[in-house]
Design a protein around this motif. Structure first.
Motif, PDB file in Angstrom:
ATOM      1  N   ALA A 112       0.777  -1.080   0.037  1.00 16.41           N
ATOM      2  CA  ALA A 112       0.048   0.104   0.133  1.00 16.41           C
ATOM      3  C   ALA A 112       0.919   1.354  -0.013  1.00 16.41           C
ATOM      4  O   ALA A 112       0.470   2.250   0.685  1.00 16.41           O
ATOM      5  CB  ALA A 112      -1.132   0.163   1.178  1.00 16.41           C
ATOM      6  N   GLU A 113       1.942   1.174  -0.660  1.00 20.26           N
ATOM      7  CA  GLU A 113       2.858   2.304  -0.888  1.00 20.26           C
ATOM      8  C   GLU A 113       2.208   3.030  -2.200  1.00 20.26           C
ATOM      9  O   GLU A 113       2.270   4.333  -2.375  1.00 20.26           O
ATOM     10  CB  GLU A 113       4.115   2.224  -1.047  1.00 20.26           C
ATOM     11  CG  GLU A 113       4.919   1.610   0.252  1.00 20.26           C
ATOM     12  CD  GLU A 113       4.778   2.570   1.449  1.00 20.26           C
ATOM     13  OE1 GLU A 113       4.921   3.865   1.188  1.00 20.26           O
ATOM     14  OE2 GLU A 113       5.079   2.110   2.484  1.00 20.26           O
ATOM     15  N   ARG A 114       1.703   2.299  -3.082  1.00 20.11           N
ATOM     16  CA  ARG A 114       1.124   2.917  -4.283  1.00 20.11           C
ATOM     17  C   ARG A 114      -0.228   2.354  -4.807  1.00 20.11           C
ATOM     18  O   ARG A 114      -0.567   1.088  -4.150  1.00 20.11           O
ATOM     19  CB  ARG A 114       2.076   2.517  -5.446  1.00 20.11           C
ATOM     20  CG  ARG A 114       3.471   2.826  -5.597  1.00 20.11           C
ATOM     21  CD  ARG A 114       4.368   2.918  -6.700  1.00 20.11           C
ATOM     22  NE  ARG A 114       3.861   3.212  -8.092  1.00 20.11           N
ATOM     23  CZ  ARG A 114       4.066   4.361  -8.328  1.00 20.11           C
ATOM     24  NH1 ARG A 114       4.573   5.543  -7.369  1.00 20.11           N
ATOM     25  NH2 ARG A 114       3.646   5.021  -9.431  1.00 20.11           N
ATOM     26  N   ASP A 115      -0.996   3.350  -5.160  1.00 16.96           N
ATOM     27  CA  ASP A 115      -2.127   2.857  -5.755  1.00 16.96           C
ATOM     28  C   ASP A 115      -2.421   3.127  -7.409  1.00 16.96           C
ATOM     29  O   ASP A 115      -2.284   3.933  -7.912  1.00 16.96           O
ATOM     30  CB  ASP A 115      -3.195   3.706  -4.907  1.00 16.96           C
ATOM     31  CG  ASP A 115      -4.790   3.455  -5.319  1.00 16.96           C
ATOM     32  OD1 ASP A 115      -5.045   2.336  -5.872  1.00 16.96           O
ATOM     33  OD2 ASP A 115      -5.657   4.438  -5.020  1.00 16.96           O
ATOM     34  N   GLY A 116      -2.579   1.781  -8.019  1.00 17.22           N
ATOM     35  CA  GLY A 116      -2.227   1.830  -9.419  1.00 17.22           C
ATOM     36  C   GLY A 116      -1.259   2.275  -9.644  1.00 17.22           C
ATOM     37  O   GLY A 116       0.171   2.237  -9.177  1.00 17.22           O
ATOM     38  N   PRO A 117      -1.072   3.207 -10.554  1.00 25.43           N
ATOM     39  CA  PRO A 117       0.434   3.766 -11.266  1.00 25.43           C
ATOM     40  C   PRO A 117       1.046   5.145 -10.349  1.00 25.43           C
ATOM     41  O   PRO A 117       1.576   5.826 -10.848  1.00 25.43           O
ATOM     42  CB  PRO A 117      -0.059   4.279 -12.469  1.00 25.43           C
ATOM     43  CG  PRO A 117      -1.362   4.594 -12.403  1.00 25.43           C
ATOM     44  CD  PRO A 117      -1.950   3.819 -11.375  1.00 25.43           C
ATOM     45  N   THR A 118       0.190   5.435  -9.071  1.00 21.31           N
ATOM     46  CA  THR A 118       0.401   6.540  -8.390  1.00 21.31           C
ATOM     47  C   THR A 118       0.780   6.417  -6.750  1.00 21.31           C
ATOM     48  O   THR A 118       0.417   5.303  -6.311  1.00 21.31           O
ATOM     49  CB  THR A 118      -0.673   7.627  -8.451  1.00 21.31           C
ATOM     50  OG1 THR A 118      -1.944   6.993  -7.863  1.00 21.31           O
ATOM     51  CG2 THR A 118      -1.041   7.885  -9.988  1.00 21.31           C
ATOM     52  N   ARG A 119       1.136   7.236  -6.265  1.00 16.75           N
ATOM     53  CA  ARG A 119       1.377   7.182  -4.620  1.00 16.75           C
ATOM     54  C   ARG A 119       0.014   7.136  -4.058  1.00 16.75           C
ATOM     55  O   ARG A 119      -0.926   7.616  -4.429  1.00 16.75           O
ATOM     56  CB  ARG A 119       2.237   8.411  -4.394  1.00 16.75           C
ATOM     57  CG  ARG A 119       2.575   8.474  -2.786  1.00 16.75           C
ATOM     58  CD  ARG A 119       3.718   7.533  -2.626  1.00 16.75           C
ATOM     59  NE  ARG A 119       4.489   8.040  -1.370  1.00 16.75           N
ATOM     60  CZ  ARG A 119       4.504   6.964  -0.474  1.00 16.75           C
ATOM     61  NH1 ARG A 119       4.221   5.773  -0.508  1.00 16.75           N
ATOM     62  NH2 ARG A 119       5.106   7.405   0.780  1.00 16.75           N
ATOM     63  N   LEU A 120       0.092   6.403  -2.954  1.00 15.03           N
ATOM     64  CA  LEU A 120      -1.261   6.189  -2.183  1.00 15.03           C
ATOM     65  C   LEU A 120      -1.683   7.386  -1.528  1.00 15.03           C
ATOM     66  O   LEU A 120      -0.791   8.096  -0.906  1.00 15.03           O
ATOM     67  CB  LEU A 120      -1.087   4.912  -1.302  1.00 15.03           C
ATOM     68  CG  LEU A 120      -2.604   4.827  -0.299  1.00 15.03           C
ATOM     69  CD1 LEU A 120      -3.555   4.251  -1.272  1.00 15.03           C
ATOM     70  CD2 LEU A 120      -2.064   3.802   0.603  1.00 15.03           C
ATOM     71  N   ILE A 121      -2.845   8.050  -1.840  1.00 17.59           N
ATOM     72  CA  ILE A 121      -3.203   9.369  -1.232  1.00 17.59           C
ATOM     73  C   ILE A 121      -3.060   9.121   0.279  1.00 17.59           C
ATOM     74  O   ILE A 121      -2.558  10.332   0.762  1.00 17.59           O
ATOM     75  CB  ILE A 121      -4.694   9.443  -1.430  1.00 17.59           C
ATOM     76  CG1 ILE A 121      -4.770   9.836  -3.153  1.00 17.59           C
ATOM     77  CG2 ILE A 121      -5.159  10.855  -0.893  1.00 17.59           C
ATOM     78  CD1 ILE A 121      -6.320   9.994  -3.413  1.00 17.59           C
ATOM     79  N   ALA A 122      -3.059   8.442   1.036  1.00 17.50           N
ATOM     80  CA  ALA A 122      -3.122   8.318   2.567  1.00 17.50           C
ATOM     81  C   ALA A 122      -1.639   8.398   2.889  1.00 17.50           C
ATOM     82  O   ALA A 122      -1.479   9.030   4.129  1.00 17.50           O
ATOM     83  CB  ALA A 122      -3.512   6.889   2.998  1.00 17.50           C
ATOM     84  N   LYS A 123      -0.769   8.166   1.898  1.00 22.67           N
ATOM     85  CA  LYS A 123       0.812   8.299   2.309  1.00 22.67           C
ATOM     86  C   LYS A 123       0.886   9.972   2.447  1.00 22.67           C
ATOM     87  O   LYS A 123       2.150  10.316   2.771  1.00 22.67           O
ATOM     88  CB  LYS A 123       1.530   7.838   1.396  1.00 22.67           C
ATOM     89  CG  LYS A 123       1.383   6.180   1.239  1.00 22.67           C
ATOM     90  CD  LYS A 123       1.659   5.768   2.818  1.00 22.67           C
ATOM     91  CE  LYS A 123       1.662   4.261   2.814  1.00 22.67           C
ATOM     92  NZ  LYS A 123       2.038   3.606   4.096  1.00 22.67           N
ATOM     93  N   GLY A 124       0.224  10.812   1.893  1.00 21.11           N
ATOM     94  CA  GLY A 124       0.439  12.423   1.720  1.00 21.11           C
ATOM     95  C   GLY A 124       1.788  12.728   1.050  1.00 21.11           C
ATOM     96  O   GLY A 124       2.044  12.066   0.078  1.00 21.11           O
ATOM     97  N   ASP A 125       2.589  13.474   1.626  1.00 23.26           N
ATOM     98  CA  ASP A 125       3.737  13.859   1.154  1.00 23.26           C
ATOM     99  C   ASP A 125       4.844  13.131   1.707  1.00 23.26           C
ATOM    100  O   ASP A 125       6.216  13.558   1.495  1.00 23.26           O
ATOM    101  CB  ASP A 125       3.975  15.468   1.458  1.00 23.26           C
ATOM    102  CG  ASP A 125       3.119  16.346   0.943  1.00 23.26           C
ATOM    103  OD1 ASP A 125       2.710  16.011  -0.007  1.00 23.26           O
ATOM    104  OD2 ASP A 125       2.711  17.059   1.463  1.00 23.26           O
ATOM    105  N   SER A 126       4.888  12.037   2.246  1.00 22.40           N
ATOM    106  CA  SER A 126       5.898  11.152   3.045  1.00 22.40           C
ATOM    107  C   SER A 126       6.595  10.484   1.780  1.00 22.40           C
ATOM    108  O   SER A 126       6.116  10.275   0.571  1.00 22.40           O
ATOM    109  CB  SER A 126       5.239  10.052   4.068  1.00 22.40           C
ATOM    110  OG  SER A 126       4.437   9.078   3.251  1.00 22.40           O
ATOM    111  N   PRO A 127       7.743  10.416   2.012  1.00 22.67           N
ATOM    112  CA  PRO A 127       8.748  10.127   0.893  1.00 22.67           C
ATOM    113  C   PRO A 127       8.396   8.591   0.437  1.00 22.67           C
ATOM    114  O   PRO A 127       8.075   7.585   1.502  1.00 22.67           O
ATOM    115  CB  PRO A 127      10.183  10.127   1.407  1.00 22.67           C
ATOM    116  CG  PRO A 127       9.987  10.110   3.029  1.00 22.67           C
ATOM    117  CD  PRO A 127       8.651  10.973   3.049  1.00 22.67           C
ATOM    118  N   GLN A 128       8.632   8.225  -0.721  1.00 16.89           N
ATOM    119  CA  GLN A 128       8.138   6.921  -0.902  1.00 16.89           C
ATOM    120  C   GLN A 128       9.490   5.863  -0.842  1.00 16.89           C
ATOM    121  O   GLN A 128      10.445   6.441  -1.172  1.00 16.89           O
ATOM    122  CB  GLN A 128       7.786   6.775  -2.359  1.00 16.89           C
ATOM    123  CG  GLN A 128       7.478   5.186  -3.047  1.00 16.89           C
ATOM    124  CD  GLN A 128       6.870   5.226  -4.712  1.00 16.89           C
ATOM    125  OE1 GLN A 128       5.668   5.860  -4.653  1.00 16.89           O
ATOM    126  NE2 GLN A 128       7.723   4.788  -5.183  1.00 16.89           N
TER     127      GLN A 128
END
Length: 285
Positions: free
Chosen positions: A192-208
């Motif tokens: 749950a770091e990514r959602d589809g091709p994008t960053r998961l919204i719940a992660k906010g601005d936290s670094p991937q």
């Protein structure tokens, strides 16, 4: 027919998949994936279909291969498929809840949120199966050796291309995307770091994390009315519809749509064609 303890609230509980052993004609073995309660868990089991006119699996022959704890009565996943290598592949969802708060799909020693690869023709240790020696993490103490690929939310609909041997898997999304993946050995597909091709919204601005995640080969949006719950399918190689040859056929359970996805060939562009949308008033379906 097999009677098992139902979960208090059904949701996605019940029987999830049934597959026949590749050598079924001789060994009569069939494999089932289903859920159980008290405690809540996902179950992988083997039964025998005895000779006779009824063609039924005999519950008295049941042999439980593996049980995996589950937090909630959803995201069980539970797809089953035998690969061209003769191994049994089993998908398990992340356990439920939003955003996978316990990080189960990314945890190397948990089986939730993974595709497992098992040798059901042999045993190792006290297991009801063997871990194939060529599994990607079989020799790593800090990993569960059963894991073939990871980073899935609620993967539903797993199949092998009968011509190429590619493993196709659809993963049901949370808020933004439904996705299709081509699964490779040892691959990490991001949840749950990514959602589809994008960053998961719940992660906010936290670094991937620096982990190398694999994006889906195709995704569609939940926010624009394209669909809400993907159901994986098969790569078509039939003769009746030659225009669909080589396409991955899949649908959306919530919106009643059926598409044909054609992967990009060398130098080309992938295409995704809507074949039809089910009319709820059409009693033929």
């Amino acid at each position: 027919t097999v009677t098992r303890t139902p979960l208090p609230n059904g949701l996605e509980a019940g029987l999830h998949a049934v597959v026949f052993h590749p050598n079924f004609a001789k060994n009569h073995r069939v494999y089932l994936s289903y859920s159980q309660s008290e405690p809540r868990r996902a179950v992988l089991t083997e039964m025998l279909v005895k000779n006779g006119p009824d063609f039924r699996a005999d519950p008295a022959t049941e042999r439980v291969l593996l049980e995996v704890p589950h937090q909630l009565a959803d995201h069980f996943s539970g797809s089953l498929a035998f690969g061209p290598d003769g191994m049994l592949y089993w998908t398990i969802g992340d356990g439920g809840m939003r955003d996978d708060p316990h990080g189960m799909a990314q945890h190397p020693f948990l089986l939730q949120g993974k595709v497992l690869r098992l040798d059901v023709d042999h045993r190792s240790g006290s297991r009801g199966y063997a871990i194939p020696a060529d599994n990607p993490f079989a020799e790593k103490q800090e990993w569960r050796g059963e894991i073939y690929a990871m980073g899935f939310r609620n993967p539903w609909g797993m199949s092998f291309d009968s011509m190429t041997g590619r493993l196709w898997l659809a993963d049901v999304g949370q808020e933004m995307y439904e996705e299709i993946n081509v699964v490779t050995k040892g691959g990490n597909y991001g949840w749950a770091e990514r959602d589809g091709p994008t960053r998961l919204i719940a992660k906010g601005d936290s670094p991937q994390p620096s982990t190398s995640f694999i994006d889906p080969v195709h995704s569609y949006s939940r926010t624009t009315g394209e669909g809400i719950c993907i159901a994986g399918g098969y790569v078509y190689h039939g003769a009746r519809h030659p225009e669909l040859k080589g396409c991955y056929l899949y649908g959306d359970w919530g919106y009643g749509k059926l598409w044909a996805f054609r992967p990009a060939e060398a130098g080309g562009v992938a295409t995704n064609t809507l074949l039809f949308t089910h009319d709820p008033g059409d009693e033929r379906f």
